[in-house]
Design a protein around this motif. Structure first.
Motif, mmCIF file in Angstrom:
data_model
loop_
_atom_site.group_PDB
_atom_site.id
_atom_site.type_symbol
_atom_site.label_atom_id
_atom_site.label_comp_id
_atom_site.label_asym_id
_atom_site.label_seq_id
_atom_site.Cartn_x
_atom_site.Cartn_y
_atom_site.Cartn_z
ATOM 1 N N PHE A 197 0.825 -1.203 0.000
ATOM 2 C CA PHE A 197 0.000 0.000 0.000
ATOM 3 C C PHE A 197 0.867 1.264 0.000
ATOM 4 C CE2 PHE A 197 -2.332 3.383 2.203
ATOM 5 C CZ PHE A 197 -3.483 3.448 1.429
ATOM 6 N N PHE A 198 1.914 1.262 0.798
ATOM 7 C CA PHE A 198 2.782 2.432 0.896
ATOM 8 C C PHE A 198 3.974 2.375 -0.055
ATOM 9 C CE2 PHE A 198 0.714 2.672 5.117
ATOM 10 C CZ PHE A 198 0.190 3.949 4.993
ATOM 11 N N ALA A 199 4.053 1.322 -0.860
ATOM 12 C CA ALA A 199 5.152 1.139 -1.822
ATOM 13 C C ALA A 199 6.511 1.212 -1.122
ATOM 14 C CB ALA A 199 5.061 2.156 -2.956
ATOM 15 N N VAL A 200 6.596 0.505 0.007
ATOM 16 C CA VAL A 200 7.852 0.433 0.758
ATOM 17 C C VAL A 200 8.532 -0.883 0.378
ATOM 18 C CG1 VAL A 200 8.868 0.201 3.070
ATOM 19 C CG2 VAL A 200 6.996 1.814 2.687
ATOM 20 N N PRO A 201 9.746 -0.807 -0.182
ATOM 21 C CA PRO A 201 10.442 -2.049 -0.519
ATOM 22 C C PRO A 201 10.831 -2.809 0.748
ATOM 23 C CG PRO A 201 11.840 -0.148 -0.931
ATOM 24 C CD PRO A 201 10.510 0.378 -0.500
ATOM 25 N N TYR A 202 10.818 -4.136 0.657
ATOM 26 C CA TYR A 202 11.141 -4.944 1.829
ATOM 27 C C TYR A 202 11.717 -6.283 1.395
ATOM 28 C CZ TYR A 202 6.785 -7.465 0.880
ATOM 29 O OH TYR A 202 5.796 -8.216 0.302
ATOM 30 N N VAL A 203 12.434 -6.901 2.312
ATOM 31 C CA VAL A 203 12.958 -8.244 2.096
ATOM 32 C C VAL A 203 11.934 -9.209 2.707
ATOM 33 C CG1 VAL A 203 14.829 -9.845 2.636
ATOM 34 C CG2 VAL A 203 15.343 -7.435 2.170
ATOM 35 N N PRO A 204 11.339 -10.074 1.897
ATOM 36 C CA PRO A 204 10.300 -10.972 2.427
ATOM 37 C C PRO A 204 10.739 -11.788 3.643
ATOM 38 C CG PRO A 204 10.296 -11.033 0.036
ATOM 39 C CD PRO A 204 11.498 -10.222 0.449
ATOM 40 N N ALA A 205 11.986 -12.216 3.683
ATOM 41 C CA ALA A 205 12.458 -13.016 4.829
ATOM 42 C C ALA A 205 12.406 -12.215 6.123
ATOM 43 C CB ALA A 205 13.872 -13.517 4.571
ATOM 44 N N VAL A 206 12.706 -10.932 6.060
ATOM 45 C CA VAL A 206 12.657 -10.084 7.264
ATOM 46 C C VAL A 206 11.218 -9.931 7.729
ATOM 47 C CG1 VAL A 206 13.086 -7.762 8.178
ATOM 48 C CG2 VAL A 206 14.779 -8.848 6.685
ATOM 49 N N VAL A 207 10.324 -9.668 6.796
ATOM 50 C CA VAL A 207 8.912 -9.505 7.145
ATOM 51 C C VAL A 207 8.324 -10.824 7.641
ATOM 52 C CG1 VAL A 207 6.623 -8.926 6.243
ATOM 53 C CG2 VAL A 207 8.608 -7.543 5.619
ATOM 54 N N HIS A 208 8.708 -11.919 7.040
ATOM 55 C CA HIS A 208 8.198 -13.219 7.449
ATOM 56 C C HIS A 208 8.514 -13.497 8.924
ATOM 57 C CE1 HIS A 208 6.897 -17.350 7.152
ATOM 58 N NE2 HIS A 208 8.042 -17.736 7.676
ATOM 59 N N VAL A 209 9.718 -13.175 9.342
ATOM 60 C CA VAL A 209 10.144 -13.453 10.720
ATOM 61 C C VAL A 209 9.596 -12.426 11.708
ATOM 62 C CG1 VAL A 209 12.165 -13.573 12.241
ATOM 63 C CG2 VAL A 209 12.230 -14.649 9.988
#
Length: 109
Positions: free
Chosen positions: A20-32
């Motif tokens: 929604f906010f178009a913030v790039p992220y690393v899926p592994a970080v968000v997953h944990v």
């Protein structure tokens, strides 16, 4: 309640907030750390006075920056160090010796 706040209330998964906010992220970080990131984001929102009195563009920009800040807290740290949830706050200063743990084991009689 503002239009942006209504839209935020409709989001549930951490990835939805990042998209929604178009913030790039690393899926592994968000997953944990997904719950920790969202909780910290909420804390940052609550600590920002006058946020919902700003115009929609300013609200969006501020929320985006706060989400990025919450995310970066966990890119560069750990959940135990950040202590977002009470379980981590309660661990402060509690140490259990090995002997004390052994005493809780059933005997081999």
């Amino acid at each position: 309640m503002t239009t942006l706040l209504n839209r935020l209330n409709a989001l549930s998964a951490a990835e939805e907030f990042f998209e929604f906010f178009a913030v790039p992220y690393v899926p592994a970080v968000v997953h944990v750390h997904r719950l920790h990131i969202l909780k910290r984001f909420h804390q940052y929102l609550r600590a920002t006075p006058g946020l919902w009195e700003k115009n929609l563009e300013q609200q969006h920009a501020t929320c985006k920056q706060l989400l990025l800040r919450a995310y970066e807290d966990f890119v560069h740290s750990t959940a135990a160090r950040e202590k977002v949830f009470k379980v981590f706050q309660d661990q402060e200063g509690s140490h259990v010796s090995l002997d004390r743990l052994r005493a809780t084991l059933p005997s081999k009689a």
